[in-house]
Design an enzyme around this catalytic site. Structure first.
Site, PDB file in Angstrom:
ATOM      1  CE  LYS A  11      -2.628  13.550   1.790  1.00 23.45           C
ATOM      2  NZ  LYS A  11      -0.980  13.046   1.670  1.00 23.45           N
ATOM      3  CE1 TYR A  51       0.988  14.855   6.258  1.00 23.94           C
ATOM      4  CE2 TYR A  51      -0.317  16.804   5.483  1.00 23.94           C
ATOM      5  CZ  TYR A  51      -0.073  15.333   5.827  1.00 23.94           C
ATOM      6  OH  TYR A  51      -1.082  14.340   4.613  1.00 23.94           O
ATOM      7  CG  ASN A 114      -0.096  11.699  -1.259  1.00 26.71           C
ATOM      8  OD1 ASN A 114      -0.393  12.506  -0.998  1.00 26.71           O
ATOM      9  ND2 ASN A 114       0.984  11.576  -1.717  1.00 26.71           N
ATOM     10  CG  HIS A 117      -2.710  10.968   6.105  1.00 26.53           C
ATOM     11  ND1 HIS A 117      -1.209  11.146   6.780  1.00 26.53           N
ATOM     12  CD2 HIS A 117      -2.937  10.057   7.172  1.00 26.53           C
ATOM     13  CE1 HIS A 117      -0.459  10.497   7.653  1.00 26.53           C
ATOM     14  NE2 HIS A 117      -1.874  10.199   8.001  1.00 26.53           N
ATOM     15  CD  GLU A 128      -0.987  10.156  11.478  1.00 29.62           C
ATOM     16  OE1 GLU A 128       0.203  10.510  11.516  1.00 29.62           O
ATOM     17  OE2 GLU A 128      -1.491   9.174  11.211  1.00 29.62           O
TER      18      GLU A 128
HETATM   19  N1  UDP Z   1       4.672  14.970  -0.248  1.00 30.97           N
HETATM   20  C1  UDP Z   1       5.326  15.898  -1.075  1.00 30.97           C
HETATM   21  N2  UDP Z   1       6.742  15.341  -1.589  1.00 30.97           N
HETATM   22  C2  UDP Z   1       7.295  14.732  -1.461  1.00 30.97           C
HETATM   23  C3  UDP Z   1       6.941  13.470  -0.070  1.00 30.97           C
HETATM   24  C4  UDP Z   1       5.669  13.943  -0.267  1.00 30.97           C
HETATM   25  O1  UDP Z   1       4.522  16.809  -1.113  1.00 30.97           O
HETATM   26  O2  UDP Z   1       8.276  14.811  -2.326  1.00 30.97           O
HETATM   27  C5  UDP Z   1       3.743  15.181   0.351  1.00 30.97           C
HETATM   28  C6  UDP Z   1       2.705  14.285   0.109  1.00 30.97           C
HETATM   29  O3  UDP Z   1       1.062  14.540   0.639  1.00 30.97           O
HETATM   30  C7  UDP Z   1       2.638  13.340   1.180  1.00 30.97           C
HETATM   31  C8  UDP Z   1       3.293  13.504   2.808  1.00 30.97           C
HETATM   32  O4  UDP Z   1       4.026  15.105   1.910  1.00 30.97           O
HETATM   33  O5  UDP Z   1       1.611  12.216   1.366  1.00 30.97           O
HETATM   34  C9  UDP Z   1       3.453  12.940   3.492  1.00 30.97           C
HETATM   35  O6  UDP Z   1       4.841  12.406   3.241  1.00 30.97           O
HETATM   36  P1  UDP Z   1       5.229  10.911   3.664  1.00 30.97           P
HETATM   37  O7  UDP Z   1       6.807  10.792   3.043  1.00 30.97           O
HETATM   38  O8  UDP Z   1       4.603  10.875   4.834  1.00 30.97           O
HETATM   39  O9  UDP Z   1       4.447  10.269   2.919  1.00 30.97           O
HETATM   40  P2  UDP Z   1       3.061   9.481   2.587  1.00 30.97           P
HETATM   41  O10 UDP Z   1       3.345   8.668   3.948  1.00 30.97           O
HETATM   42  O11 UDP Z   1       1.515   9.702   3.039  1.00 30.97           O
HETATM   43  O12 UDP Z   1       3.288   8.206   2.265  1.00 30.97           O
HETATM   44 MG    MG Z   2       3.989   9.358   6.277  1.00 31.15          MG
END
Ligand code: UDP
Ligand code: MG
Length: 140
Positions: A11, A51, A114, A117, A128
């Site tokens: 990212k 997303y 974070n 992905h 994806e």
């Molecule tokens: N995200 C965020 N705030 C939150 C949860 C998620 O900004 O409270 C963002 C973060 O970049 C995350 C992405 O949204 O990686 C997708 O969320 P998901 O719950 O799918 O997490 P992941 O699968 O990436 O661990």
């Molecule tokens: Mg996710």
């Protein structure tokens, strides 16, 4: 579709902090083979579509803005049990909750920024991967 592929993005925060190489090294050291890869920058339309599942969440627009804020590296990875093993390698969404030695623990800035992905299911890995790569961009 083989159940041994997953999709990842390095990212914008991790690209900006100069960690593309470090993260790719961790990915290949963990036994993942790269089947497709590109350095690119998402448009707002692409990020919104990617997303879409999160569109009702309060962080959706912030997530979209972040994901288009700079370039990313997108890749399709192959390994036995790729989806689950890659989620283990990246660690929890929030880096403060991620285990030691995971990519997010080492390189993520915050729960939003974070670093990487990772697909959450075989079905989404396929969706994806297809979203980012045409078949002639995937090797093998
Ligand atoms: N995200 C965020 N705030 C939150 C949860 C998620 O900004 O409270 C963002 C973060 O970049 C995350 C992405 O949204 O990686 C997708 O969320 P998901 O719950 O799918 O997490 P992941 O699968 O990436 O661990
Ligand atoms: Mg996710």
């Amino acid at each position: 579709m083989a159940t041994n592929r997953t999709f990842t993005m390095i990212k914008p925060d991790a690209v900006e902090s100069g960690n593309i190489g470090n993260i790719l090294q961790m990915i290949t050291d963990a036994g993942f083979d790269i089947k497709a890869m590109k350095f690119t920058q998402l448009t707002e339309e692409q990020a919104k579509k990617f997303y879409e599942v999160h569109k009702e969440r309060p962080f959706y627009q912030e997530l979209v803005d972040y994901m288009i804020s700079g370039p990313i590296v997108a890749a399709i990875l192959e390994k036995d049990n790729a989806v689950a093993d890659f989620r283990s390698l990246i660690g929890a969404t929030d880096p403060t909750e991620a285990e030691e030695g995971t990519i997010r623990k080492k390189y993520a800035e915050s729960k939003a920024k974070n670093a990487v992905h990772g697909s959450d299911s075989d079905e989404n890995a396929k969706i994806e991967g297809d979203f980012h790569f045409s078949s002639d961009e995937v090797i093998g």
